[in-house]
Design a protein around this motif. Sequence first.
Motif, PDB file in Angstrom:
ATOM      1  N   LYS A  84    -143.446  -6.527   9.041  1.00 54.86           N
ATOM      2  CA  LYS A  84    -144.058  -7.356   8.005  1.00 54.86           C
ATOM      3  C   LYS A  84    -143.341  -8.699   7.946  1.00 54.86           C
ATOM      4  CE  LYS A  84    -144.934  -7.380   3.023  1.00 54.86           C
ATOM      5  NZ  LYS A  84    -144.775  -6.582   1.795  1.00 54.86           N
ATOM      6  N   ARG A  85    -141.995  -8.631   7.900  1.00 57.48           N
ATOM      7  CA  ARG A  85    -141.163  -9.840   7.895  1.00 57.48           C
ATOM      8  C   ARG A  85    -139.894  -9.571   8.687  1.00 57.48           C
ATOM      9  NH1 ARG A  85    -140.165 -11.805   1.933  1.00 57.48           N
ATOM     10  NH2 ARG A  85    -139.435  -9.680   1.727  1.00 57.48           N
ATOM     11  N   ALA A  86    -139.357 -10.633   9.291  1.00 58.99           N
ATOM     12  CA  ALA A  86    -138.098 -10.537  10.018  1.00 58.99           C
ATOM     13  C   ALA A  86    -137.249 -11.757   9.678  1.00 58.99           C
ATOM     14  CB  ALA A  86    -138.341 -10.463  11.523  1.00 58.99           C
ATOM     15  N   PHE A  87    -135.935 -11.521   9.565  1.00 60.06           N
ATOM     16  CA  PHE A  87    -134.998 -12.576   9.185  1.00 60.06           C
ATOM     17  C   PHE A  87    -133.801 -12.576  10.123  1.00 60.06           C
ATOM     18  CE2 PHE A  87    -137.158 -10.966   5.475  1.00 60.06           C
ATOM     19  CZ  PHE A  87    -137.572 -12.108   4.819  1.00 60.06           C
ATOM     20  N   TYR A  88    -133.308 -13.771  10.429  1.00 59.97           N
ATOM     21  CA  TYR A  88    -132.052 -13.914  11.159  1.00 59.97           C
ATOM     22  C   TYR A  88    -130.978 -14.200  10.128  1.00 59.97           C
ATOM     23  CZ  TYR A  88    -128.431 -15.913  14.115  1.00 59.97           C
ATOM     24  OH  TYR A  88    -127.240 -16.181  14.739  1.00 59.97           O
ATOM     25  N   TYR A 109    -129.977  -9.162  12.213  1.00 58.23           N
ATOM     26  CA  TYR A 109    -131.370  -9.404  11.856  1.00 58.23           C
ATOM     27  C   TYR A 109    -131.775  -8.391  10.796  1.00 58.23           C
ATOM     28  CZ  TYR A 109    -131.392 -11.995  16.236  1.00 58.23           C
ATOM     29  OH  TYR A 109    -131.121 -12.886  17.225  1.00 58.23           O
ATOM     30  N   LEU A 110    -132.606  -8.810   9.881  1.00 55.23           N
ATOM     31  CA  LEU A 110    -133.140  -7.908   8.870  1.00 55.23           C
ATOM     32  C   LEU A 110    -134.640  -7.812   9.107  1.00 55.23           C
ATOM     33  CD1 LEU A 110    -131.656  -6.439   6.613  1.00 55.23           C
ATOM     34  CD2 LEU A 110    -132.477  -8.157   5.048  1.00 55.23           C
ATOM     35  N   ILE A 111    -135.132  -6.585   9.244  1.00 53.32           N
ATOM     36  CA  ILE A 111    -136.538  -6.332   9.524  1.00 53.32           C
ATOM     37  C   ILE A 111    -137.140  -5.541   8.366  1.00 53.32           C
ATOM     38  CG2 ILE A 111    -138.188  -5.260  11.106  1.00 53.32           C
ATOM     39  CD1 ILE A 111    -136.572  -7.482  12.429  1.00 53.32           C
ATOM     40  N   VAL A 162    -136.584  -1.443   5.042  1.00 47.76           N
ATOM     41  CA  VAL A 162    -135.757  -2.566   5.487  1.00 47.76           C
ATOM     42  C   VAL A 162    -134.607  -2.011   6.325  1.00 47.76           C
ATOM     43  CG1 VAL A 162    -134.288  -4.477   4.730  1.00 47.76           C
ATOM     44  CG2 VAL A 162    -136.347  -3.909   3.437  1.00 47.76           C
ATOM     45  N   ASN A 163    -134.432  -2.595   7.518  1.00 47.60           N
ATOM     46  CA  ASN A 163    -133.347  -2.184   8.415  1.00 47.60           C
ATOM     47  C   ASN A 163    -132.584  -3.412   8.896  1.00 47.60           C
ATOM     48  OD1 ASN A 163    -133.697   0.750   8.802  1.00 47.60           O
ATOM     49  ND2 ASN A 163    -135.700   0.138   9.545  1.00 47.60           N
ATOM     50  N   LEU A 164    -131.288  -3.267   8.959  1.00 48.18           N
ATOM     51  CA  LEU A 164    -130.442  -4.297   9.549  1.00 48.18           C
ATOM     52  C   LEU A 164    -130.300  -3.959  11.024  1.00 48.18           C
ATOM     53  CD1 LEU A 164    -128.614  -6.794   8.921  1.00 48.18           C
ATOM     54  CD2 LEU A 164    -126.733  -5.186   8.926  1.00 48.18           C
ATOM     55  N   ILE A 165    -130.665  -4.889  11.880  1.00 52.72           N
ATOM     56  CA  ILE A 165    -130.597  -4.703  13.325  1.00 52.72           C
ATOM     57  C   ILE A 165    -129.367  -5.458  13.814  1.00 52.72           C
ATOM     58  CG2 ILE A 165    -131.823  -4.979  15.512  1.00 52.72           C
ATOM     59  CD1 ILE A 165    -133.328  -3.256  13.400  1.00 52.72           C
ATOM     60  N   VAL A 166    -128.476  -4.745  14.504  1.00 52.48           N
ATOM     61  CA  VAL A 166    -127.230  -5.331  15.002  1.00 52.48           C
ATOM     62  C   VAL A 166    -127.353  -5.449  16.517  1.00 52.48           C
ATOM     63  CG1 VAL A 166    -124.724  -5.118  15.058  1.00 52.48           C
ATOM     64  CG2 VAL A 166    -125.996  -4.209  13.101  1.00 52.48           C
ATOM     65  N   ILE A 167    -127.222  -6.669  17.012  1.00 51.53           N
ATOM     66  CA  ILE A 167    -127.442  -6.987  18.422  1.00 51.53           C
ATOM     67  C   ILE A 167    -126.155  -7.510  19.061  1.00 51.53           C
ATOM     68  CG2 ILE A 167    -128.730  -8.516  19.997  1.00 51.53           C
ATOM     69  CD1 ILE A 167    -130.545  -6.516  18.562  1.00 51.53           C
ATOM     70  N   PHE A 168    -125.902  -7.076  20.288  1.00 50.45           N
ATOM     71  CA  PHE A 168    -124.818  -7.632  21.091  1.00 50.45           C
ATOM     72  C   PHE A 168    -125.392  -8.807  21.877  1.00 50.45           C
ATOM     73  CE2 PHE A 168    -122.626  -7.665  25.297  1.00 50.45           C
ATOM     74  CZ  PHE A 168    -121.396  -8.109  24.848  1.00 50.45           C
ATOM     75  N   ASP A 169    -124.833  -9.986  21.688  1.00 52.16           N
ATOM     76  CA  ASP A 169    -125.272 -11.201  22.373  1.00 52.16           C
ATOM     77  C   ASP A 169    -124.140 -11.660  23.288  1.00 52.16           C
ATOM     78  OD1 ASP A 169    -126.653 -13.493  23.127  1.00 52.16           O
ATOM     79  OD2 ASP A 169    -126.046 -14.612  21.350  1.00 52.16           O
TER      80      ASP A 169
END
Length: 123
Positions: free
Chosen positions: A27-31, A73-75, A82-89
Amino acid sequence: MFRKKNNPFYEKLKAINKRKPFLDKVKRAFYLGGFKYTSDGFEIIKNAIYQCELNSILSEQNYDAREDNIELYLIESDLEEVNLIVIFDPYELYVGEDLIGIIPCDKIILSKLNNIEQIFPLS
């Protein structure tokens, strides 16, 4: 005539999702931001969420484009989850980003965050 492009952060999430599916109906995504990678970074994030200190963690940590980083990221799904997505960059150009983990969150976390950038949908 001209198609609106997605935000590059959202494109990154979609690319990771193709390899390791975690996005369903967004629905929405946030950085939220990022910071230098450490081996205990995921635990730091989890603790910050459970102690309502995510803002302070993000403001204290520094993102360094010359190092490996963690991005957050928050999805919000169409089911209001709502889930916090943790990414390795990684710093290395030929190594792709990867999913570190997913942390379920209360929707209230959205209202408590200071600096967030909505990356989907774009207005």
